[in-house]
Motif scaffolding. Structure first.
Motif, mmCIF file in Angstrom:
data_model
loop_
_atom_site.group_PDB
_atom_site.id
_atom_site.type_symbol
_atom_site.label_atom_id
_atom_site.label_comp_id
_atom_site.label_asym_id
_atom_site.label_seq_id
_atom_site.Cartn_x
_atom_site.Cartn_y
_atom_site.Cartn_z
ATOM 1 N N ILE A 318 44.117 43.523 -26.166
ATOM 2 C CA ILE A 318 45.371 42.808 -26.438
ATOM 3 C C ILE A 318 45.767 43.079 -27.878
ATOM 4 N N PHE A 319 47.070 43.235 -28.088
ATOM 5 C CA PHE A 319 47.586 43.421 -29.434
ATOM 6 C C PHE A 319 48.095 42.077 -29.946
ATOM 7 N N PHE A 320 47.506 41.586 -31.032
ATOM 8 C CA PHE A 320 47.969 40.333 -31.609
ATOM 9 C C PHE A 320 48.826 40.640 -32.824
ATOM 10 N N PRO A 321 50.068 40.187 -32.854
ATOM 11 C CA PRO A 321 50.983 40.624 -33.923
ATOM 12 C C PRO A 321 50.616 40.081 -35.305
ATOM 13 N N VAL A 322 49.957 38.940 -35.378
ATOM 14 C CA VAL A 322 49.670 38.391 -36.712
ATOM 15 C C VAL A 322 48.685 39.283 -37.450
ATOM 16 N N SER A 323 47.662 39.745 -36.731
ATOM 17 C CA SER A 323 46.708 40.633 -37.381
ATOM 18 C C SER A 323 47.098 42.089 -37.233
ATOM 19 N N ALA A 324 48.110 42.344 -36.391
ATOM 20 C CA ALA A 324 48.642 43.699 -36.205
ATOM 21 C C ALA A 324 47.554 44.698 -35.860
ATOM 22 N N ARG A 325 46.661 44.312 -34.968
ATOM 23 C CA ARG A 325 45.702 45.296 -34.471
ATOM 24 C C ARG A 325 45.310 44.928 -33.052
ATOM 25 N N ASP A 326 44.697 45.896 -32.371
ATOM 26 C CA ASP A 326 44.260 45.651 -30.999
ATOM 27 C C ASP A 326 42.921 44.935 -31.016
ATOM 28 N N TRP A 327 42.791 43.963 -30.160
ATOM 29 C CA TRP A 327 41.539 43.226 -30.038
ATOM 30 C C TRP A 327 41.007 43.376 -28.621
ATOM 31 N N SER A 328 39.702 43.497 -28.511
ATOM 32 C CA SER A 328 39.063 43.529 -27.203
ATOM 33 C C SER A 328 38.519 42.130 -26.955
ATOM 34 N N VAL A 329 39.090 41.460 -25.970
ATOM 35 C CA VAL A 329 38.736 40.064 -25.718
ATOM 36 C C VAL A 329 38.079 39.989 -24.355
ATOM 37 N N MET A 330 36.885 39.383 -24.307
ATOM 38 C CA MET A 330 36.259 39.182 -23.006
ATOM 39 C C MET A 330 36.853 37.925 -22.405
ATOM 40 N N GLU A 331 37.604 38.115 -21.326
ATOM 41 C CA GLU A 331 38.306 36.954 -20.785
ATOM 42 C C GLU A 331 37.384 36.094 -19.941
ATOM 43 N N GLN A 332 36.631 36.745 -19.052
ATOM 44 C CA GLN A 332 35.819 35.955 -18.141
ATOM 45 C C GLN A 332 34.485 36.644 -17.901
ATOM 46 N N VAL A 333 33.492 35.825 -17.643
ATOM 47 C CA VAL A 333 32.230 36.328 -17.121
ATOM 48 C C VAL A 333 32.070 35.667 -15.761
ATOM 49 N N VAL A 334 32.022 36.489 -14.717
ATOM 50 C CA VAL A 334 32.071 35.955 -13.347
ATOM 51 C C VAL A 334 30.770 36.269 -12.632
ATOM 52 N N LEU A 335 30.270 35.308 -11.906
ATOM 53 C CA LEU A 335 29.110 35.520 -11.047
ATOM 54 C C LEU A 335 29.566 35.376 -9.604
ATOM 55 N N GLU A 336 29.419 36.458 -8.841
ATOM 56 C CA GLU A 336 29.748 36.369 -7.415
ATOM 57 C C GLU A 336 28.458 36.413 -6.625
ATOM 58 N N TYR A 337 28.206 35.389 -5.900
ATOM 59 C CA TYR A 337 26.944 35.323 -5.181
ATOM 60 C C TYR A 337 27.214 34.827 -3.774
ATOM 61 N N ASP A 338 26.899 35.706 -2.797
ATOM 62 C CA ASP A 338 27.015 35.347 -1.382
ATOM 63 C C ASP A 338 28.366 34.717 -1.077
ATOM 64 N N GLY A 339 29.435 35.361 -1.550
ATOM 65 C CA GLY A 339 30.761 34.878 -1.208
ATOM 66 C C GLY A 339 31.302 33.790 -2.111
ATOM 67 N N GLN A 340 30.498 33.254 -3.028
ATOM 68 C CA GLN A 340 31.017 32.223 -3.922
ATOM 69 C C GLN A 340 31.215 32.807 -5.307
ATOM 70 N N ARG A 341 32.018 32.121 -6.089
ATOM 71 C CA ARG A 341 32.289 32.621 -7.438
ATOM 72 C C ARG A 341 32.055 31.523 -8.458
ATOM 73 N N ALA A 342 31.445 31.913 -9.557
ATOM 74 C CA ALA A 342 31.306 31.016 -10.704
ATOM 75 C C ALA A 342 31.948 31.724 -11.878
ATOM 76 N N ILE A 343 32.930 31.087 -12.515
ATOM 77 C CA ILE A 343 33.714 31.758 -13.555
ATOM 78 C C ILE A 343 33.504 31.045 -14.883
ATOM 79 N N PHE A 344 33.122 31.809 -15.898
ATOM 80 C CA PHE A 344 32.987 31.302 -17.258
ATOM 81 C C PHE A 344 34.100 31.904 -18.099
ATOM 82 N N ASN A 345 34.738 31.066 -18.899
ATOM 83 C CA ASN A 345 35.692 31.586 -19.866
ATOM 84 C C ASN A 345 34.952 32.000 -21.124
ATOM 85 N N ALA A 346 35.278 33.201 -21.584
ATOM 86 C CA ALA A 346 34.568 33.698 -22.766
ATOM 87 C C ALA A 346 35.516 34.081 -23.884
#
Lengths: 460, 226
Positions: A318-346
């Motif tokens: 994502i490009f943030f205009p205040v810092s005027a550079r591209d940032w790599s942001v980890m949006e989610q860490v997801v665990l999919e197990y046997d059809g279910q999902r657990a989502i962490f915001n990171a």
């Protein structure tokens, strides 16, 4: 007489030899015997290069030494062959600790000192010393004559021809070693004196058939070294390379490394980092990367009583205009197990400039969490994730090495900043107050020490 | 004269400290720039990671302490003039105490505001910037601002009233009719302290409903995790 003596000791000799052979074949052996060579006073011996410290002289080298020595040295050779001899004998019984008078090698020492350029080989391979007799016979071209001290006087030497006289000296390890060595020394002294009185120049060699002490080198097992070493101990496990995900063009586009990836669910815990760093491509099936989105998918089977488990890291550039550079942001860490999902915001904590990788010693959903469940009702509340020594790069990957790692830990923690702020403020206040107090002066403009004192009227 | 000023030990100390401070800032800034680590200079991180409690309590502390400094300074100036003038004209003693009272009022404003602001400080749940929430940050910064407002206003008000009061005392010692006129100047000086108090009350008043929300949050947590 000599033959009888040889037969009696032949059994023990064979036993010792076989043991020595066995030991030296299974382990690396430092079986060496020393060799001393000197000439009579007045004869010349060529200056031979002493072996370097620790070097074991082989049979071939000994032959070359003898050849070059015998080119100048007298050809009347005296071989004092002791049953066993090691450097340790010289150390133990040679009076080297300041007690010269206790030395058992006084005659040898004086002979060495009076000789010019004696040759001392501290470590001669035992196979060479074992066959020294044959070697000398070969060099001189004549058979050896075994002599006894008692038969010495009957020897008549023809100095014009080369001669080889071998004196056999016994040796037994144990309490009587010192006396035996003293006796041997006396024998050697007798022989040498006799030769001196006959005015015959000679070359003498003193060595042992076998070493009296064999230092067994303990086998070096892979990874373990006995005793201390100044070198850094080898690491227990080799450093594993990072996990690489290639894009459709075959170039690496996602890199991951972690010491452990612990995932806990209802009391059971599994380390998901255990087998994924060995370079198999199945683990990362399903991973996607393009210009603005990188999704790393780790697939597992039969862990934590789940048939299949997928751990998904999704990062966005994502490009943030205040810092005027591209940032790599980890949006989610997801665990999919046997059809279910657990989502962490990171996105709160796992971010770095897009050119750099992200490293954090502890990425966890428990302590000072960088991973928070997406909502209070999400399945993620039943999971606990804890990644240690975690490093990931989703963009700007060139090659299989990480870029500079932007660490999650800064130089100062928030606590340090708060402390610094308040303490600096208080120090400033203190300084200001001190400055003011030190500036207080009494009014002395109208002081006139010689004038009249001030008068205070009594009434109002 | 510059040399004489430099000879002063204080000046050397202050110059040294200032130089060290700015040198540190300069070198740190240069290093950040050279190594392309400018992204680590993050004011937002500082403002969100530092605890709102720190800001609130700094505000409360500064409210009372700066007000007291103003009051003390004013009383010191006025008091020494009254005592000095009172040696030759003892009649000024009683009348000029009103200047002292004006200075003291400033300290009272300070402590009242400190108590009001500290009563508005509540506990909150949340450890990360997301979970702490904007309201709590607003509360922390508002309390800091309110404390600073009232503190600095009262500081300068106190000094002002003090110096004017000192002039009033000495003028009164010379000529009794001057006192009442100078008192008007003092009243104007005192009003500015009051302005500070009013603005601080305005800043702190928003926190009332935030306090209510925090109270609800805490009760919810207690009920849920009991």
């Amino acid at each position: 007489m000599t033959e009888v003596g040889m037969r009696r000791s032949s059994l023990s000799t064979m036993a010792f030899t076989s043991v020595l052979l066995f030991i030296c074949s299974t382990y690396s052996c430092y079986a060496q015997a020393p060799l001393l060579m000197w000439t009579s006073e007045g004869s010349n011996m060529p200056h031979l290069a002493q072996p370097t410290a620790g070097q074991t002289v082989s049979g071939g080298q000994l032959a070359s030494y003898l050849k070059s020595a015998l080119s100048i040295a007298p050809h009347s050779m005296l071989l004092f062959l002791q049953d066993q001899l090691s450097m340790e004998d010289f150390t133990m019984y040679g009076g080297v600790f300041g007690n010269k008078q206790d030395s058992a090698f006084l005659n040898v020492e004086s002979a060495l000192q009076t000789s010019s350029n004696p040759l001392v080989l501290p470590a001669l391979d035992w196979s060479a010393s074992h066959s020294i007799l044959e070697l000398l016979q070969g060099e001189l071209g004549i058979p050896a004559v075994q002599i006894d001290p008692s038969t010495l006087k009957e020897i008549k030497l023809n100095t014009a021809q080369p001669s080889l006289l071998a004196v056999h000296l016994p040796y037994t390890a144990g309490d009587q070693t010192k006396e035996l060595l003293l006796k041997n020394d006396a024998i050697m002294g007798e022989v040498l004196d006799m030769f001196k009185s006959l005015d015959v120049p000679y070359t003498a060699v003193y060595t042992g058939l076998k070493p009296s002490r064999v230092i067994e080198d303990t086998p070096v097992m892979a990874g373990h070294s006995v005793g201390r070493s100044l070198l850094q101990a080898p690491p227990e496990s080799p450093v594993k390379p990072p996990l690489v995900v290639n894009n459709t063009a075959g170039q690496p586009c996602i890199l991951l490394w972690a010491d452990t990836l612990l995932a806990s669910y209802s009391g059971n815990q599994v380390d998901l980092a255990r087998d994924i760093f060995n370079g198999s491509a199945d683990v990362t099936a399903g991973s996607v990367c393009n210009e603005t989105l990188s999704r790393l998918v780790l697939n597992y089977r039969n862990v934590l009583n789940f048939r299949s488990l997928r751990l998904i890291f999704s990062m966005r550039k994502i490009f943030f205009p205040v810092s005027a550079r591209d940032w790599s942001v980890m949006e989610q860490v997801v665990l999919e197990y046997d059809g279910q999902r657990a989502i962490f915001n990171a996105s709160g904590g796992i971010y770095s400039p897009a050119e750099y990788s992200f490293h954090c010693q502890s990425v966890s959903s428990a302590q000072s969490p960088l991973l928070v469940p997406r909502s209070a009702t999400d399945n993620a509340t039943m999971w606990t994730l804890s990644f240690t020594d975690f490093q990931i790069q989703g963009f700007s990957v060139t090659g299989e090495d990480f870029s500079y790692a932007s660490d999650c830990a800064g130089f100062f923690t928030p606590g340090i900043w708060m402390g610094l702020l308040t303490s600096l403020l208080m120090v400033f206040i203190l300084t200001y107050g001190l400055h003011m107090i030190m500036q207080v002066r009494t009014m002395d403009r109208f002081d006139d020490p010689k004038g009249p004192a001030i008068s205070v009227p009594q009434s109002e | 004269m510059l040399v004489e000023w430099m000879m002063n030990g204080h000046a050397i100390l202050y110059t040294g400290v200032t130089l060290a401070f700015w040198a540190t800032i300069l070198i740190v800034g240069i290093c950040y720039t050279i190594f392309d680590l400018g992204f680590r200079f993050d004011v937002a991180w500082f403002l969100t990671e530092t605890s709102p409690f720190m800001w609130a309590n700094l505000g409360i502390g500064l409210a009372i302490s700066l007000s007291v400094v103003g009051a003390a300074w004013g009383i010191y100036v006025t008091g020494s003039s009254i005592i000095g003038g009172g040696v030759k004209a003892p009649r000024i003693k009683t009348k000029n105490l009103v200047s002292i009272i004006f200075c003291e009022a400033v300290a009272i404003y300070g402590i009242i505001m400190a108590i009001v602001i500290s009563n508005l400080a509540e506990n909150f749940t949340g450890t990360t910037p997301e979970t702490i929430g904007e309201k709590n940050y607003q509360a922390g910064y508002s309390m800091f601002g309110a404390g600073l407002t009232v503190g600095f206003s009262n500081l300068f008000c106190g000094i002002c009233v003090g110096i004017v009061g000192s002039g009033a005392a000495l003028a009164d010692a010379q000529n009794a009719s001057l006192f009442v006129k100078i008192l008007i100047v003092e009243i104007f000086g005192s009003a500015i302290g009051l302005f500070g108090v009013i603005v601080a009350i305005l800043q702190a008043s928003r926190l009332g409903d935030i306090a209510k929300k925090n109270f609800n949050d805490i009760m919810f947590h207690i009920v849920r995790y009991r």
